[in-house]
Design a protein around this motif. Structure first.
Motif, PDB file in Angstrom:
ATOM      1  N   MET A   1     -84.400  21.359 -79.046  1.00  0.00           N
ATOM      2  CA  MET A   1     -84.982  22.645 -78.663  1.00  0.00           C
ATOM      3  C   MET A   1     -84.340  23.151 -77.386  1.00  0.00           C
ATOM      4  SD  MET A   1     -89.057  22.240 -79.427  1.00  0.00           S
ATOM      5  CE  MET A   1     -89.249  20.789 -78.374  1.00  0.00           C
ATOM      6  N   ASP A   2     -84.097  24.443 -77.317  1.00  0.00           N
ATOM      7  CA  ASP A   2     -83.578  25.046 -76.098  1.00  0.00           C
ATOM      8  C   ASP A   2     -84.667  25.079 -75.042  1.00  0.00           C
ATOM      9  OD1 ASP A   2     -81.095  25.461 -77.193  1.00  0.00           O
ATOM     10  OD2 ASP A   2     -81.555  27.492 -77.883  1.00  0.00           O
ATOM     11  N   PHE A   3     -84.248  25.012 -73.776  1.00  0.00           N
ATOM     12  CA  PHE A   3     -85.179  25.002 -72.650  1.00  0.00           C
ATOM     13  C   PHE A   3     -85.158  26.366 -71.963  1.00  0.00           C
ATOM     14  CE2 PHE A   3     -85.912  24.432 -68.069  1.00  0.00           C
ATOM     15  CZ  PHE A   3     -87.205  23.939 -68.106  1.00  0.00           C
ATOM     16  N   TYR A   4     -86.351  26.849 -71.631  1.00  0.00           N
ATOM     17  CA  TYR A   4     -86.502  28.124 -70.937  1.00  0.00           C
ATOM     18  C   TYR A   4     -87.303  27.870 -69.665  1.00  0.00           C
ATOM     19  CZ  TYR A   4     -84.789  29.947 -75.319  1.00  0.00           C
ATOM     20  OH  TYR A   4     -84.013  30.198 -76.409  1.00  0.00           O
ATOM     21  N   SER A  23     -93.289  25.741 -77.392  1.00  0.00           N
ATOM     22  CA  SER A  23     -93.720  26.940 -78.098  1.00  0.00           C
ATOM     23  C   SER A  23     -93.581  26.678 -79.596  1.00  0.00           C
ATOM     24  CB  SER A  23     -92.876  28.150 -77.702  1.00  0.00           C
ATOM     25  OG  SER A  23     -93.273  29.290 -78.432  1.00  0.00           O
ATOM     26  N   THR A  24     -94.648  26.977 -80.333  1.00  0.00           N
ATOM     27  CA  THR A  24     -94.696  26.681 -81.767  1.00  0.00           C
ATOM     28  C   THR A  24     -94.427  27.928 -82.591  1.00  0.00           C
ATOM     29  OG1 THR A  24     -96.257  24.871 -81.432  1.00  0.00           O
ATOM     30  CG2 THR A  24     -96.163  25.824 -83.645  1.00  0.00           C
ATOM     31  N   ARG A  30     -94.139  24.495 -86.390  1.00  0.00           N
ATOM     32  CA  ARG A  30     -93.428  23.416 -85.703  1.00  0.00           C
ATOM     33  C   ARG A  30     -92.895  23.941 -84.368  1.00  0.00           C
ATOM     34  NH1 ARG A  30     -91.109  22.545 -90.946  1.00  0.00           N
ATOM     35  NH2 ARG A  30     -89.198  23.571 -90.234  1.00  0.00           N
ATOM     36  N   PRO A  31     -92.822  23.086 -83.341  1.00  0.00           N
ATOM     37  CA  PRO A  31     -92.251  23.517 -82.062  1.00  0.00           C
ATOM     38  C   PRO A  31     -90.809  23.963 -82.242  1.00  0.00           C
ATOM     39  CG  PRO A  31     -93.411  21.436 -81.809  1.00  0.00           C
ATOM     40  CD  PRO A  31     -93.317  21.691 -83.292  1.00  0.00           C
ATOM     41  N   TRP A  32     -90.427  25.023 -81.539  1.00  0.00           N
ATOM     42  CA  TRP A  32     -89.056  25.516 -81.659  1.00  0.00           C
ATOM     43  C   TRP A  32     -88.382  25.723 -80.300  1.00  0.00           C
ATOM     44  CZ3 TRP A  32     -86.548  30.132 -80.264  1.00  0.00           C
ATOM     45  CH2 TRP A  32     -87.345  31.090 -79.641  1.00  0.00           C
ATOM     46  N   ALA A  33     -89.150  25.757 -79.209  1.00  0.00           N
ATOM     47  CA  ALA A  33     -88.579  25.967 -77.886  1.00  0.00           C
ATOM     48  C   ALA A  33     -89.414  25.216 -76.865  1.00  0.00           C
ATOM     49  CB  ALA A  33     -88.524  27.448 -77.541  1.00  0.00           C
ATOM     50  N   GLU A  34     -88.802  24.901 -75.739  1.00  0.00           N
ATOM     51  CA  GLU A  34     -89.483  24.192 -74.672  1.00  0.00           C
ATOM     52  C   GLU A  34     -89.400  25.028 -73.401  1.00  0.00           C
ATOM     53  OE1 GLU A  34     -89.663  19.578 -73.121  1.00  0.00           O
ATOM     54  OE2 GLU A  34     -87.697  20.475 -73.524  1.00  0.00           O
ATOM     55  N   ALA A  35     -90.506  25.099 -72.658  1.00  0.00           N
ATOM     56  CA  ALA A  35     -90.548  25.897 -71.433  1.00  0.00           C
ATOM     57  C   ALA A  35     -91.092  25.072 -70.280  1.00  0.00           C
ATOM     58  CB  ALA A  35     -91.420  27.136 -71.638  1.00  0.00           C
ATOM     59  N   VAL A 182     -90.598  32.753 -74.251  1.00  0.00           N
ATOM     60  CA  VAL A 182     -89.129  32.806 -74.304  1.00  0.00           C
ATOM     61  C   VAL A 182     -88.564  34.153 -73.868  1.00  0.00           C
ATOM     62  CG1 VAL A 182     -87.133  32.648 -75.846  1.00  0.00           C
ATOM     63  CG2 VAL A 182     -89.002  30.994 -76.031  1.00  0.00           C
ATOM     64  N   SER A 183     -89.096  35.261 -74.378  1.00  0.00           N
ATOM     65  CA  SER A 183     -88.478  36.556 -74.077  1.00  0.00           C
ATOM     66  C   SER A 183     -88.600  36.925 -72.605  1.00  0.00           C
ATOM     67  CB  SER A 183     -89.053  37.665 -74.965  1.00  0.00           C
ATOM     68  OG  SER A 183     -90.447  37.808 -74.774  1.00  0.00           O
ATOM     69  N   ALA A 184     -89.589  36.385 -71.892  1.00  0.00           N
ATOM     70  CA  ALA A 184     -89.707  36.665 -70.460  1.00  0.00           C
ATOM     71  C   ALA A 184     -88.522  36.062 -69.704  1.00  0.00           C
ATOM     72  CB  ALA A 184     -91.020  36.108 -69.915  1.00  0.00           C
ATOM     73  N   THR A 185     -88.157  34.827 -70.051  1.00  0.00           N
ATOM     74  CA  THR A 185     -86.987  34.218 -69.423  1.00  0.00           C
ATOM     75  C   THR A 185     -85.723  34.975 -69.789  1.00  0.00           C
ATOM     76  OG1 THR A 185     -87.971  32.005 -69.273  1.00  0.00           O
ATOM     77  CG2 THR A 185     -85.579  32.126 -69.297  1.00  0.00           C
ATOM     78  N   LEU A 186     -85.609  35.393 -71.049  1.00  0.00           N
ATOM     79  CA  LEU A 186     -84.441  36.176 -71.462  1.00  0.00           C
ATOM     80  C   LEU A 186     -84.335  37.464 -70.661  1.00  0.00           C
ATOM     81  CD1 LEU A 186     -84.580  35.803 -75.372  1.00  0.00           C
ATOM     82  CD2 LEU A 186     -83.188  34.505 -73.735  1.00  0.00           C
TER      83      LEU A 186
END
Length: 493
Positions: A1-4, A23-24, A30-35, A182-186
């Motif tokens: 998973m990508d990290f944010y 983040s699920t 299923r989890p898809w990203a890690e923050a 995720v989109s906040a970090t982006l």
């Protein structure tokens, strides 16, 4: 998973504790990203960075044109990365990709463009005085803004808060919802690429109570708090702001009334009413989930409306053909499913819809239910609508206003007099006539009652995100000397 990570003082960073959360994806479950999972120490770090950037940095001292160029560049970058941003929100909360990419990303960019231009083009008042003086108004930035955004329109509603705050020279700490990090970090990454100085726009991830959110709203160095979300949470945030007399702007829950009169264009009323309650799987605070239809057209309208609801495509939100995706989380799905499971218990009849696969709820139309039932009074925040007949205009107004909420309302009629007459007496911050969700960013947006405190948009955002200041100058010393001494310094009251 990508990290944010958090974005603090111009750098993306992990939490000081090293804690993270997942983040699920609501479709795959299923989890898809890690923050990064922030806490009080991370909140203090973010606020301190914003404080330094405001007190000692260039951003608040820039001209509006210079700030505007950076905000326009950010809007350009958001449009250039539209596909990635849209997919991030779709994977975070299940929004159909056509809505993420076709609505949310363009409106995010538009928010930055509008407020950049609005700050540059705004005028202030001047007050010529007959006492040898001249008064005028300045709108100076308020300071450090804590912006807390919801999960249903992640980047779009984040930009609704961040864009005006930045345009007027404030620095910002944004805490996105933990369901949609995720989109906040982006967006923060793109802001730095656009040339925004370090510390001006910071992102803090984490939960609310006893976590990053609580620490942020209780921080004594925060000058403004803007929040969109559930009414109960809004009360907690208002209490936190009161401890330091920090001004708050709260856009809270809703239970919008949608009134269809017998003289309405039924085809248009059906089309708009479908959008009003089923867009984003009903996860819209503005949803017209109380649908009142005049008895003369009730049967015909209901037949058309139920057929249109039943025809909506439910499934994988990445599929461009899908119109209804899953609900945003297991917890939220359980809440909405609880309402669907108790329709008969509350005296209602399921006309169409019901539980779907996974975390989906099929577009659900309920009839036969009294307006005092839970389903007709509580904010379900899902694709569920209660349809209730009414006889007269006066009855429709009484039903529509019988709610603790007051965010918005809709009415459908071809009678111009009725449109103005009813719009004037509906207790709501926004009334749409023969349409839904059409916005002018200059207009006030907010609600009454349990739907919030304050208004944002155009000059209303300027009033909140600035400290209006009166400046009085002596321009004719002779006129001041000639005034009777007893009148000098007296109030105009």
């Amino acid at each position: 998973m990508d990290f944010y990570g958090h974005v603090i003082d111009g750098e993306e960073a992990a939490s000081l504790s090293g804690a993270t959360f997942s983040s699920t994806d609501p479709h795959t479950r299923r989890p898809w990203a890690e923050a990064a999972l922030g806490d009080g120490a991370d909140a203090d770090r973010a606020v301190s960075a914003a404080r330094r950037a405001f007190d000692h940095g260039h951003w608040p001292r820039m001209g509006t044109a210079e700030r505007g160029r950076i905000l326009h560049r950010l809007a350009d970058l958001i449009e250039e990365h539209a596909e990635d941003i849209a997919l991030a929100d779709t994977q975070d909360m299940g929004k159909p990709i056509t809505q993420s990419q076709g609505n949310d990303v363009p409106r995010t960019a538009a928010n930055f463009r509008f407020f950049a231009d609005h700050a540059r083009l705004s005028t202030s008042e001047s007050y010529p005085m007959d006492t040898g003086h001249h008064a005028y108004t300045r709108f100076d930035p308020a300071g450090v803004v804590a912006a807390i955004a919801p999960w249903n329109f992640p980047m779009m509603l984040e930009s609704w808060k961040v864009a005006p705050a930045l345009a007027w020279g404030n620095t910002v700490v944004l805490k996105p919802a933990e369901d949609t990090p995720v989109s906040a970090t982006l967006m923060a990454r793109l802001a730095l690429e656009a040339g925004m100085p370090p510390g001006v726009f910071n992102v803090l991830h984490g939960y609310g109570p006893d976590s990053a959110g609580q620490a942020l709203t209780e921080h004594p160095a925060v000058d403004r708090i803007t929040f969109t979300g559930e009414s109960g949470t809004g009360r907690v945030i208002a209490t936190a702001g009161a401890r330091h007399l920090t001004p708050v702007s709260l856009e809270l829950g809703g239970k919008g009334a949608n009134i269809v009169f017998a003289d309405a264009d039924l085809a248009g009323a059906v089309e708009w009413s479908i959008r009003a309650v089923f867009t984003n799987s009903g996860q819209v605070c503005l949803a017209g989930s109380r649908l009142y239809v005049q008895r003369e057209v009730y049967d015909e309208f209901l037949t058309r409306f139920a057929a249109a609801a039943d025809a909506l495509v439910v499934g994988d939100p990445r599929d461009p053909a899908v119109q209804i995706g899953p609900l945003a989380s297991a917890e939220h799905h359980a809440k909405v499913a609880g309402y669907v499971d108790t329709i008969a218990e509350q005296g209602g009849t399921l006309r169409t819809g019901g539980l779907g696969d996974g975390w989906t709820i099929r577009p659900t139309v309920i009839t036969g239910m009294d307006h005092t039932a839970r389903h007709a009074r509580e904010e379900i925040f899902g694709p569920v609508v209660v349809v209730i007949p009414f006889a007269t205009e006066a009855e429709a107004i009484e039903l529509a206003n019988d709610t603790p909420y007051g965010l918005n309302a809709m009415l459908f009629t071809e009678n111009l007099h009725r449109a103005h007459r009813v719009a004037a007496v509906l207790r709501a911050g926004t009334v749409w006539v023969n349409c839904f969700f059409v916005r002018d960013l200059r207009a006030p947006f907010g609600g009454v009652g349990d739907s919030g405190i304050g208004r944002e948009g155009g000059t209303f955002s300027r009033e909140f995100f600035t400290e209006p200041k009166a400046v009085v100058m002596q321009i004719d010393p002779a006129a001041d000397r000639d005034r009777p001494r007893s009148s000098r310094g007296r109030s105009a009251r």
